[in-house]
Design a protein around this motif. Structure first.
Motif, PDB file in Angstrom:
ATOM      1  N   ASP A 139     -16.226-100.439 -38.116  1.00  0.00           N
ATOM      2  CA  ASP A 139     -17.435-100.483 -39.109  1.00  0.00           C
ATOM      3  C   ASP A 139     -16.480-101.898 -40.411  1.00  0.00           C
ATOM      4  N   LEU A 140     -15.462-102.165 -40.263  1.00  0.00           N
ATOM      5  CA  LEU A 140     -14.635-103.194 -40.658  1.00  0.00           C
ATOM      6  C   LEU A 140     -15.097-105.205 -40.104  1.00  0.00           C
ATOM      7  N   LEU A 141     -15.080-104.483 -38.806  1.00  0.00           N
ATOM      8  CA  LEU A 141     -15.983-105.838 -38.095  1.00  0.00           C
ATOM      9  C   LEU A 141     -17.316-105.959 -38.349  1.00  0.00           C
ATOM     10  N   MET A 142     -17.932-105.542 -38.403  1.00  0.00           N
ATOM     11  CA  MET A 142     -19.708-105.015 -38.507  1.00  0.00           C
ATOM     12  C   MET A 142     -19.538-105.901 -40.066  1.00  0.00           C
ATOM     13  N   LEU A 179     -15.853-102.322 -50.918  1.00  0.00           N
ATOM     14  CA  LEU A 179     -14.824-103.675 -50.359  1.00  0.00           C
ATOM     15  C   LEU A 179     -16.579-104.397 -49.771  1.00  0.00           C
ATOM     16  N   ALA A 180     -16.122-106.110 -50.139  1.00  0.00           N
ATOM     17  CA  ALA A 180     -17.611-106.912 -50.585  1.00  0.00           C
ATOM     18  C   ALA A 180     -17.306-107.492 -48.453  1.00  0.00           C
ATOM     19  N   PRO A 181     -19.105-107.452 -47.886  1.00  0.00           N
ATOM     20  CA  PRO A 181     -19.116-108.260 -46.920  1.00  0.00           C
ATOM     21  C   PRO A 181     -17.933-109.786 -46.559  1.00  0.00           C
ATOM     22  N   HIS A 182     -16.808-109.914 -45.866  1.00  0.00           N
ATOM     23  CA  HIS A 182     -15.955-110.368 -46.045  1.00  0.00           C
ATOM     24  C   HIS A 182     -14.822-110.203 -46.794  1.00  0.00           C
ATOM     25  N   GLY A 183     -14.573-108.885 -47.118  1.00  0.00           N
ATOM     26  CA  GLY A 183     -13.536-108.609 -48.556  1.00  0.00           C
ATOM     27  C   GLY A 183     -12.787-108.198 -48.029  1.00  0.00           C
TER      28      GLY A 183
END
Length: 315
Positions: A241-244, A217-221
């Motif tokens: 991890d999602l938040l980061m 999953l890309a950043p902001h994905g």
């Protein structure tokens, strides 16, 4: 009337049942075709407990034959696709009027094939993951009813790259006709992707596949979860991890939507059917069964013997 009934022994049998009469806010649809979908498998296998005997079938297309109190009588005769909680494998099915969706410009056979898969695929691409110009998209179960439509909706939304994952080389050949830039088999996923990441991922699989999706999953994905074909075992995800990475994990439950916000589901179906009507996307019906062969149709879906969409001829 004729119907197919699921008994306590998990077998489907043709039967004669009483023709239903619409209550307040309902319409009765005389069914021409019914769609075969994963909900039929889940009910058969006991994942959706229902009282037996039960008439399955969750999507049907035909014409409104009668209306209940509070429904405009001018709708009688209208061609619709009905999104229902059961009863579709019968000559007449009841449906809340809001979920009897007009199918102007779409033939009744295709409308039955669109059923739940069209609004589901449309919402996954447009409402849940918000695919837009330049996005890259990864779609699992790419040769199924949702997957074949989701690829087309993603292309309409302007995606720059669309990758699919399927169960076999034969299914990969089938999926490529729907606009995928690359199609991988399950054995090739995720290794063949290398370090490639995606802005949007559609995951009806679960288990190890879900974990691998998070890694790609890309950043902001946005990862959209809408089923558990492989396993119902939960997957632990770190929200930190999602938040980061600015990433989002979202779910989509069309059955719940039909009960809590049916007008939203109907609106998605209407938009999806408009794109079918104008030729922007197509519903590919690959198998047509008789009403007496419902058990075979559902088994073929469960075992992966069919691609695209299967329907049952009722009229």
């Amino acid at each position: 009337m004729k119907a197919v009934v699921l008994g306590a022994d998990d077998h489907f049998r043709p039967a004669e049942v009483a023709e239903p009469v619409p209550g307040p806010g309902e319409v009765a649809v005389r069914v021409a075709y019914a769609g075969v979908q994963w909900g039929d498998v889940l009910v058969r296998d006991g994942h959706f407990p229902v009282p037996r005997p039960f008439v399955p079938g969750f999507e049907a297309a035909g014409r409104i034959a009668a209306v209940g109190d509070g429904v405009d009588g001018s709708r009688i005769g209208e061609q619709v696709v009905a999104l229902v909680g059961g009863g579709g494998y019968a000559q007449v099915v009841l449906v809340p009027a809001v979920l009897a969706i007009g199918t102007e410009g779409v033939d009744v056979r295709t409308a039955a094939g669109a059923g739940w898969v069209a609004p589901t695929a449309y919402d996954l691409i447009n409402a849940v993951t918000g695919v837009g110009p330049g996005d890259s998209v990864l779609i699992h179960a790419a040769s199924g009813g949702v997957g074949t439509l989701a690829a087309q909706f993603a292309a309409v939304a302007g995606a720059r790259r669309i990758v699919g994952v399927v169960g076999s080389a034969e299914r990969a050949d089938y999926a490529r006709q729907f606009g995928y830039d690359q199609v991988l088999t399950r054995e090739e996923f995720p290794g063949a992707l290398g370090e490639e990441t995606f802005d949007a991922i559609l995951d009806p699989v679960g288990g190890a596949t879900r974990i691998a999706n998070l890694a790609h999953l890309a950043p902001h994905g946005r990862l959209a979860v809408y089923g558990n074909i492989a396993t119902f075992e939960p997957v632990a995800v770190s929200t930190n991890d999602l938040l980061m990475n600015g990433q989002s994990l979202m779910t989509y439950n069309s059955n719940l939507l039909s009960r809590t916000a049916p007008a939203r589901l109907a609106a998605a179906a209407t938009r999806a059917l408009a794109l079918v009507a104008n030729g922007s996307v197509r519903v590919d019906i690959t198998a047509e069964h008789e009403l007496a062969d419902v058990a075979t149709a559902i088994d073929d879906l469960a075992t992966g013997a069919t691609c695209g969409k299967s329907i049952v001829r009722v009229r």
